[in-house]
Scaffold this active site. Sequence first.
Site, short mmCIF file in Angstrom:
data_model
loop_
_atom_site.label_atom_id
_atom_site.label_comp_id
_atom_site.label_asym_id
_atom_site.label_seq_id
_atom_site.Cartn_x
_atom_site.Cartn_y
_atom_site.Cartn_z
N ARG A 59 -4.84 -18.65 -8.07
CA ARG A 59 -5.95 -19.40 -8.65
C ARG A 59 -6.10 -19.23 -10.15
NH1 ARG A 59 -9.84 -18.14 -3.81
NH2 ARG A 59 -8.17 -16.65 -3.66
N LYS A 171 0.29 -10.94 8.95
CA LYS A 171 -0.70 -10.68 9.96
C LYS A 171 -2.07 -10.58 9.30
CE LYS A 171 -1.45 -6.35 11.19
NZ LYS A 171 -2.18 -5.55 10.21
N HIS A 201 5.42 -6.14 9.65
CA HIS A 201 6.29 -5.38 8.75
C HIS A 201 6.87 -4.12 9.39
CE1 HIS A 201 2.81 -2.80 7.92
NE2 HIS A 201 3.66 -1.94 7.42
N LYS A 205 11.09 -1.76 9.29
CA LYS A 205 11.38 -0.34 9.06
C LYS A 205 12.69 0.02 9.76
CE LYS A 205 6.48 0.88 8.94
NZ LYS A 205 6.13 1.41 7.63
N GLU A 239 -2.55 7.78 10.70
CA GLU A 239 -2.56 7.63 9.24
C GLU A 239 -3.58 8.60 8.64
OE1 GLU A 239 -1.81 3.34 7.90
OE2 GLU A 239 -3.35 3.17 9.43
N HIS A 263 1.69 -4.01 15.53
CA HIS A 263 2.61 -2.89 15.28
C HIS A 263 2.84 -2.03 16.52
CE1 HIS A 263 2.00 -4.18 11.28
NE2 HIS A 263 0.98 -3.41 10.95
N LYS A 360 -7.14 6.00 11.64
CA LYS A 360 -7.17 6.25 10.20
C LYS A 360 -7.82 7.61 9.95
CE LYS A 360 -6.61 1.77 8.36
NZ LYS A 360 -5.16 1.73 8.19
C1 BG6 Z 1 -0.99 -2.71 8.01
C2 BG6 Z 1 -2.43 -2.43 8.33
O1 BG6 Z 1 -0.54 -3.82 8.74
O2 BG6 Z 1 -0.20 -1.57 8.32
C3 BG6 Z 1 -2.91 -1.19 7.58
O3 BG6 Z 1 -3.23 -3.55 7.98
C4 BG6 Z 1 -1.99 -0.02 7.85
O4 BG6 Z 1 -4.25 -0.87 7.95
C5 BG6 Z 1 -0.54 -0.41 7.60
O5 BG6 Z 1 -2.37 1.05 7.01
C6 BG6 Z 1 0.41 0.70 8.01
O6 BG6 Z 1 1.70 0.39 7.58
P1 BG6 Z 1 2.65 1.47 6.94
O7 BG6 Z 1 3.91 0.74 6.62
O8 BG6 Z 1 1.95 2.02 5.73
O9 BG6 Z 1 2.84 2.51 7.99
#
Ligand code: BG6
Length: 509
Positions: A59, A171, A201, A205, A239, A263, A360
Site C-alpha cells: 500500500r 496459512k 511452512h 523443514k 515453543e 503443522h 507457547k
Molecule cells: C506459525 C505460527 O505458522 O508457525 C506461529 O503462526 C508459530 O505461531 C510458527 O510460532 C512456528 O514455526 P517455526 O518455524 O518457528 O517453528
Amino acid sequence: MAQDIEHAPTPHGEQAPSSSMVIFGAGGDLTKRLLMPALYNLARTGLLPAQFALVGLDRIEQTDQQYRDHVEAAIRAFAADKHYSQAIDEPSLQRLLGSIVYMQADFSSPAAYQALGERLTQLKGSHGVGDSVMFYLAVGARFFGPITDQLGAAGLVTETPDYWRRVVVEKPFGHDLPSAQALNAQLRNSLSESQIYRMDHFLGKETVQNIMLMRFANGIFEPLWNRDHIDHVQITVAETVGVEARAAFYETTGAMRDMVPNHVFQLLALTAMESPASFDADAVRNEKTKVLDSVHAVDPATDSVRGQYAAGARDGKAPKAYANEDGVASGSSTETYVALKLGVDNWRWAGVPFYLRTGKSMTKRQSEIVIQFKRPPLSLFRNTATDALTPNALVIKLQPDEGAMLSFGAKIPGPKIAIGQVHMDFHYKDYFQNAPSTGYETLIYDCMIGDATLFQRSDSVMAGWRIVQPVQQYWAGGKAPLAHYAAGSDGPAEADDLLKASGRAWREL
Ligand code: BG6
C-alpha cells in the site's frame, strides 16, 4: 471454474525455469524475514531462474530503489543474525536486487490489477522473463479470496500449455471447516486445484521431510511401524515465544487453529501414512489425506485439553501471563496450549493412541515425534518385573537439535544384572553441513518447478478442520475449563492426566 492444464515439471536440483514472482504484502514481516532471504539463498545456490523478475506490491508509496534498499537491509540483517559465519555473496544479492520492481497498490482496486498486468508485460522486455508467474499472497487471510477474485477478473491467472500461473496462499486457510470450504470455493472460481499452492511452512523443514525418508528409505523401521510393536506416539511442538506483537491475530486464532490442523497434523500424517506408490505429489498427498480421514472422532470432553500461560520463570527471567500481554483482552479465554488424544482407525494403527501437544511460552523450544514401543513380552531377569523395564523409544527430533535418538536398555557393568537406559543419538550437524536456510527456499523453488508434493491439497486441509471441528465447538460452548500453566513450564497438569489414566507420561522437554 478453471481446468487443470499440465506443465512439464523441471527436474529437482535444476535451475528453475524463467518466471516472474509477484508478492502481495511486499512490505510485510513475512516478506522481510523469510521470503527475501529465501530468494537470496536460491540465487546463491544457482536455483533462482536465470531470467527472473520480482514485483513487490503494497500500500505504501515508494520507488523501486527505496524498496530494493529495504530488501537489501533485510537480507544483510538476516545473514548477520542467522548465518554470521556466512559472508554475503555480493553477486547473488545484486542479481536478486536487480530483478526487483515495486508497485504501490490498493488490493481492492481493479485498476491495480490492470497496472500489474501491464507491468508484467513490460518485464518480459526489460528482464527477458516469459509469461509464467507465481503470485505469492503474503497478506492477512481475509485478502486471499478478494485478491484471487481480482486476479481472475483481470485475466492474470489464465494459463496455457506454454506457461503457468500459480497462487501461493499462506496459512491460516479458513478458521473452521465451513470458512475453509467457502474460501476454497472462492479460489476455485478463478483457479484450478493445480494452480493453488497452500503453504504449510513445516513441510519446508528438512527434518520434517526426513520423516518420510527415515521411514521409507530404511529397512529396519517399517516392519515395526504398527500396532503390534508400537504402544503409542507423541507429537510435541513446544515453543518458548509467547504471543509477542501478534495479539491482534492470536486473540481470534489461538493455539488450536494456529498450529494443529496444519503443522501438527502434517507431522501426524507423515508419521502414520502408508508408503505412497511413488513420490509423486498426488501419490504422497493421497496417503496423507487417507490418514487424516481415518482419525477417529475426538471426544472433546475426555480427549482434549486447552491451556493458557500464566506468569512464570524461564532462564532467570519472569515471562508475563498471556492475560497481561499487550493487546490481549481482559479475561481472554484464548488458548495458548492444546493437547489432544487421537486414534487412527485403520489396520496399522487401531488401538494405538496418538498424543499431540503444542504450546507457547513453554520451558523449551522443542519439536519432536516420539515412537514409544511396547515392552518386551516377559522379563528374563530375576527381580526385574516386565513393567519395570523401560520401553524402547525412537525420538525424531525436528528442532532445534535436529536428529534422531533410539533409547534402549543395556547391562550396567558389574556382578549384578541391572539394566540402564542408553541412547543412540544422531545429530544432523555431525554428518551433514547445514546450508543456511529459512525453510522457505524448498517451497518457493518447488512452486517454481511445479512440484506440489510439499503443499497442502484441499482435501487434506478439510480433513484437518473436520477433526478439530467438534473440539472447537465444544470449547466455544464454554464447557471446557481453561487450564493454566506457568510460563516456562512443560504445560498444564491436565495434559499429563490425558496419558496418566493409561499409565503413560509425556517425554520431559
Ligand atoms: C506459525 C505460527 O505458522 O508457525 C506461529 O503462526 C508459530 O505461531 C510458527 O510460532 C512456528 O514455526 P517455526 O518455524 O518457528 O517453528
